[in-house]
Design a protein around this motif. Structure first.
Motif, PDB file in Angstrom:
ATOM      1  N   MET A  90      -1.200  70.670  81.138  1.00  6.84           N
ATOM      2  CA  MET A  90      -1.361  69.628  82.147  1.00  6.84           C
ATOM      3  C   MET A  90      -1.340  70.254  83.541  1.00  6.84           C
ATOM      4  O   MET A  90      -2.119  69.889  84.413  1.00  6.84           O
ATOM      5  CB  MET A  90      -0.244  68.602  82.001  1.00  6.84           C
ATOM      6  CG  MET A  90      -0.475  67.347  82.804  1.00  6.84           C
ATOM      7  SD  MET A  90       0.939  66.235  82.760  1.00  6.84           S
ATOM      8  CE  MET A  90       0.875  65.635  81.098  1.00  6.84           C
ATOM      9  N   ARG A 109      -3.877  65.585  78.201  1.00  7.45           N
ATOM     10  CA  ARG A 109      -3.878  66.855  77.470  1.00  7.45           C
ATOM     11  C   ARG A 109      -5.186  67.075  76.722  1.00  7.45           C
ATOM     12  O   ARG A 109      -5.537  68.198  76.405  1.00  7.45           O
ATOM     13  CB  ARG A 109      -2.728  66.886  76.464  1.00  7.45           C
ATOM     14  CG  ARG A 109      -1.426  67.062  77.139  1.00  7.45           C
ATOM     15  CD  ARG A 109      -0.343  67.517  76.184  1.00  7.45           C
ATOM     16  NE  ARG A 109       0.875  67.515  76.952  1.00  7.45           N
ATOM     17  CZ  ARG A 109       1.613  66.437  77.143  1.00  7.45           C
ATOM     18  NH1 ARG A 109       1.294  65.313  76.556  1.00  7.45           N
ATOM     19  NH2 ARG A 109       2.676  66.486  77.901  1.00  7.45           N
ATOM     20  N   LYS A 135       6.160  67.259  79.318  1.00  9.42           N
ATOM     21  CA  LYS A 135       6.424  66.744  77.972  1.00  9.42           C
ATOM     22  C   LYS A 135       7.330  65.512  77.977  1.00  9.42           C
ATOM     23  O   LYS A 135       7.437  64.812  76.981  1.00  9.42           O
ATOM     24  CB  LYS A 135       7.042  67.834  77.104  1.00  9.42           C
ATOM     25  CG  LYS A 135       6.064  68.955  76.838  1.00  9.42           C
ATOM     26  CD  LYS A 135       6.690  70.056  75.986  1.00  9.42           C
ATOM     27  CE  LYS A 135       5.699  71.160  75.741  1.00  9.42           C
ATOM     28  NZ  LYS A 135       5.594  72.077  76.888  1.00  9.42           N
ATOM     29  N   MET A 136       7.992  65.271  79.110  1.00  9.97           N
ATOM     30  CA  MET A 136       8.868  64.095  79.173  1.00  9.97           C
ATOM     31  C   MET A 136       8.123  62.856  79.649  1.00  9.97           C
ATOM     32  O   MET A 136       8.633  61.746  79.575  1.00  9.97           O
ATOM     33  CB  MET A 136      10.022  64.356  80.145  1.00  9.97           C
ATOM     34  CG  MET A 136      10.809  65.608  79.827  1.00  9.97           C
ATOM     35  SD  MET A 136      12.393  65.590  80.647  1.00  9.97           S
ATOM     36  CE  MET A 136      11.870  65.653  82.330  1.00  9.97           C
ATOM     37  N   LEU A 137       6.922  63.057  80.155  1.00  6.37           N
ATOM     38  CA  LEU A 137       6.201  61.945  80.772  1.00  6.37           C
ATOM     39  C   LEU A 137       5.410  61.161  79.738  1.00  6.37           C
ATOM     40  O   LEU A 137       4.829  61.722  78.827  1.00  6.37           O
ATOM     41  CB  LEU A 137       5.240  62.482  81.838  1.00  6.37           C
ATOM     42  CG  LEU A 137       5.865  63.378  82.910  1.00  6.37           C
ATOM     43  CD1 LEU A 137       4.790  63.930  83.832  1.00  6.37           C
ATOM     44  CD2 LEU A 137       6.917  62.622  83.696  1.00  6.37           C
ATOM     45  N   GLU A 138       5.405  59.840  79.931  1.00  3.06           N
ATOM     46  CA  GLU A 138       4.580  59.018  79.055  1.00  3.06           C
ATOM     47  C   GLU A 138       3.244  58.716  79.732  1.00  3.06           C
ATOM     48  O   GLU A 138       2.217  58.606  79.078  1.00  3.06           O
ATOM     49  CB  GLU A 138       5.324  57.711  78.731  1.00  3.06           C
ATOM     50  CG  GLU A 138       4.589  56.850  77.718  1.00  3.06           C
ATOM     51  CD  GLU A 138       5.444  55.754  77.132  1.00  3.06           C
ATOM     52  OE1 GLU A 138       6.658  55.718  77.419  1.00  3.06           O
ATOM     53  OE2 GLU A 138       4.900  54.925  76.387  1.00  3.06           O
ATOM     54  N   LEU A 166      16.898  62.361  79.648  1.00  8.54           N
ATOM     55  CA  LEU A 166      16.324  61.871  78.391  1.00  8.54           C
ATOM     56  C   LEU A 166      17.364  61.156  77.544  1.00  8.54           C
ATOM     57  O   LEU A 166      17.075  60.122  76.945  1.00  8.54           O
ATOM     58  CB  LEU A 166      15.708  63.030  77.612  1.00  8.54           C
ATOM     59  CG  LEU A 166      14.346  63.491  78.115  1.00  8.54           C
ATOM     60  CD1 LEU A 166      13.924  64.766  77.408  1.00  8.54           C
ATOM     61  CD2 LEU A 166      13.295  62.411  77.917  1.00  8.54           C
ATOM     62  N   TYR A 175      17.207  67.408  82.987  1.00  8.01           N
ATOM     63  CA  TYR A 175      16.245  66.880  82.006  1.00  8.01           C
ATOM     64  C   TYR A 175      16.963  66.353  80.759  1.00  8.01           C
ATOM     65  O   TYR A 175      16.617  65.292  80.236  1.00  8.01           O
ATOM     66  CB  TYR A 175      15.234  67.960  81.597  1.00  8.01           C
ATOM     67  CG  TYR A 175      14.458  68.558  82.749  1.00  8.01           C
ATOM     68  CD1 TYR A 175      14.037  67.767  83.821  1.00  8.01           C
ATOM     69  CD2 TYR A 175      14.146  69.905  82.780  1.00  8.01           C
ATOM     70  CE1 TYR A 175      13.338  68.321  84.885  1.00  8.01           C
ATOM     71  CE2 TYR A 175      13.437  70.465  83.837  1.00  8.01           C
ATOM     72  CZ  TYR A 175      13.042  69.665  84.888  1.00  8.01           C
ATOM     73  OH  TYR A 175      12.352  70.209  85.932  1.00  8.01           O
ATOM     74  N   GLU A 223      -0.706  61.939  77.019  1.00  9.03           N
ATOM     75  CA  GLU A 223      -1.375  62.508  75.842  1.00  9.03           C
ATOM     76  C   GLU A 223      -2.893  62.588  76.050  1.00  9.03           C
ATOM     77  O   GLU A 223      -3.548  63.526  75.601  1.00  9.03           O
ATOM     78  CB  GLU A 223      -1.035  61.650  74.618  1.00  9.03           C
ATOM     79  CG  GLU A 223      -1.121  62.344  73.293  1.00  9.03           C
ATOM     80  CD  GLU A 223      -0.027  63.391  73.094  1.00  9.03           C
ATOM     81  OE1 GLU A 223      -0.368  64.573  73.165  1.00  9.03           O
ATOM     82  OE2 GLU A 223       1.141  63.035  72.863  1.00  9.03           O
ATOM     83  N   ILE A 235       8.534  56.458  81.405  1.00 13.50           N
ATOM     84  CA  ILE A 235       8.737  57.551  82.357  1.00 13.50           C
ATOM     85  C   ILE A 235       7.374  57.953  82.906  1.00 13.50           C
ATOM     86  O   ILE A 235       6.477  58.352  82.153  1.00 13.50           O
ATOM     87  CB  ILE A 235       9.411  58.772  81.698  1.00 13.50           C
ATOM     88  CG1 ILE A 235      10.755  58.377  81.081  1.00 13.50           C
ATOM     89  CG2 ILE A 235       9.617  59.881  82.737  1.00 13.50           C
ATOM     90  CD1 ILE A 235      11.514  59.534  80.431  1.00 13.50           C
TER      91      ILE A 235
END
Lengths: 121, 298
Positions: free
Chosen positions: B278, B218, B195-198, B173, B169, B215, B32
């Motif tokens: 973010m 962040r 928080k859903m994004l890779e 997911l 959302y 990550e 994602i």
């Protein structure tokens, strides 16, 4: 819920740890799947998987092929030991620092802890 | 890793006005992605080019390893949900769904029906009689039930309230978990989706500014707050994105990883340390200022 203070996967691992320590997840019981964690916390499944794998690496969880993740025997004891070691650094040290800043003496601090005992009862 | 999209030196100009400047990136299968940036930064132009709705001025685009234009076998693998999708006036929701079932090879009618119920959509109503929010929900149903190997949502929620967005959302997911595919979410509601994004791509002023794991983003910055003098002592020699002061107190956003050494330095000065979300980080990075740009290109 999940916040921005630390990596999300670390927070997922900690939540599973807490659940094991508090007895919500018993040893040899099945842990929710990565997708279930992802839906519940609205996070990316890969991130949830990273959190679960962190605990697999530490021997807290183990994988049963084709079934899912389970809590290892002895996981609770292992986690409590780890948390106890962290307790001093995480809680006691910062408490003493704050107490010094405010001029709270050791005697007063000890009294407060004793007072805190009663809150729990 | 399997590349779903490969973009090389992608540029789009209208006369002397260049809206996309030499953009390069590749997307891997089954992740994602977030495509973020301010309005007018060039996000939609990039998405239109990778879905063959707009020709690039120069550069190369490969989707599933192939060229896009006039290539139906590739285009059937792609579902692009736009902010204001147009449908023929006489279409009802049911007609849209029928059309989708003949276009998308992986279309799941049962799943579409369950989504229609989740979003409480009146299937027999004509599209032009739908409210703004309902129209957005139709797009979301199409985007999810198409199960296209590459699904792109470009600001899909105009007129959707917080409840409907949350349903989106949740369903996204869940379905992504059981049917992994490549998803691109383009939005300015960064806090809601971060928080859903890779992986995250940030476009600013037509240029790709960030192309990084979520990550890692962040960990790029943190904020320190406390007495002005101590904040200044801390920020000396550090890349600082912003500094605001009120009375004798100041707060600064500082680039860099918050390791234990940095943390204890701040603690010694009695400064309060907080994470930077973010959204906050991207706002500061894309808030035009040459000094900030220098900070990013470090």
């Amino acid at each position: 819920m999940i916040d921005d203070s630390r990596p999300i996967y670390v927070q997922i691992a900690e939540r599973i740890e807490n659940d094991i320590i508090e007895g919500g997840l018993l040893e040899e019981s099945q842990v929710p799947s990565t997708n279930q964690f992802a839906s519940f916390y609205q996070i990316n499944p890969a991130t949830a998987g990273k959190g679960v794998n962190l605990l697999v690496d530490q021997g807290i969880l183990y994988k049963k092929r084709g079934v899912g993740m389970f809590v290892a025997t002895g996981a609770r004891e292992k986690l409590i030991k780890k948390r106890r070691e962290l307790f001093f650094e995480q809680y006691v040290v910062s408490m003493i620092h704050e107490a010094e800043k405010l001029g709270i003496t050791r005697e007063e601090l000890t009294k407060m802890i004793q007072k805190g005992d009663k809150i729990d009862e | 890793m399997n590349k779903v999209i490969e973009v090389n030196h992608l540029t789009k100009s209208y006369g002397h006005h260049t809206v996309v400047h030499d953009v390069n990136f590749s997307l891997e299968a089954g992740k994602i992605y977030g495509l973020l940036g301010r309005n007018g930064a060039g996000k939609t132009t990039v998405m239109k080019m990778i879905t063959a709705q707009l020709f690039p001025t120069s550069g190369e685009i490969k989707v599933f390893g192939e060229n896009l234009y006039e290539n139906r076998s590739v285009l059937n693998q792609v579902c692009f949900i736009k902010e204001s999708q147009k449908y023929p006036d006489i279409f009802r929701i049911a007609d849209v769904l029928d059309l989708c079932s003949s276009f998308f090879p992986n279309w799941d009618r049962e799943y579409a029906d369950s989504l229609i119920e989740d979003f409480r959509l009146p299937v027999k109503r004509r599209i032009k009689k739908l409210s703004r929010g309902m129209l957005s929900s139709v797009g979301i149903v199409v985007g999810l039930a198409s199960r296209a190997p590459l699904t792109i949502f470009d600001e899909p929620y105009l007129g959707l309230d917080a409840v409907a967005r949350s349903i989106f959302y949740d369903r996204l997911l869940e379905d992504y978990g059981t049917h992994p595919r490549t998803i691109i979410l383009s939005t300015h509601l960064i806090d809601e989706v971060s928080k859903m994004l890779e992986h995250v791509l940030v476009i600013d002023d037509g240029r790709l500014m960030i192309n990084e794991e979520a990550e890692a983003i962040r960990r790029r910055a943190f904020s320190v707050a406390g007495p002005s003098k101590k904040v200044d002592a801390f920020t000396v020699g550090r890349e600082t994105l912003s500094r605001e002061a009120i009375g004798g107190m100041a707060q600064a956003i500082v680039m860099g990883d918050l390791n234990s050494k940095t943390r204890s330095q701040a603690k010694e000065l009695g400064l309060e340390i907080n994470p930077v979300s973010m959204q906050q980080l991207i706002i500061h990075l894309t808030n035009h200022n040459s000094q900030r740009k220098a900070a990013i290109n470090q």
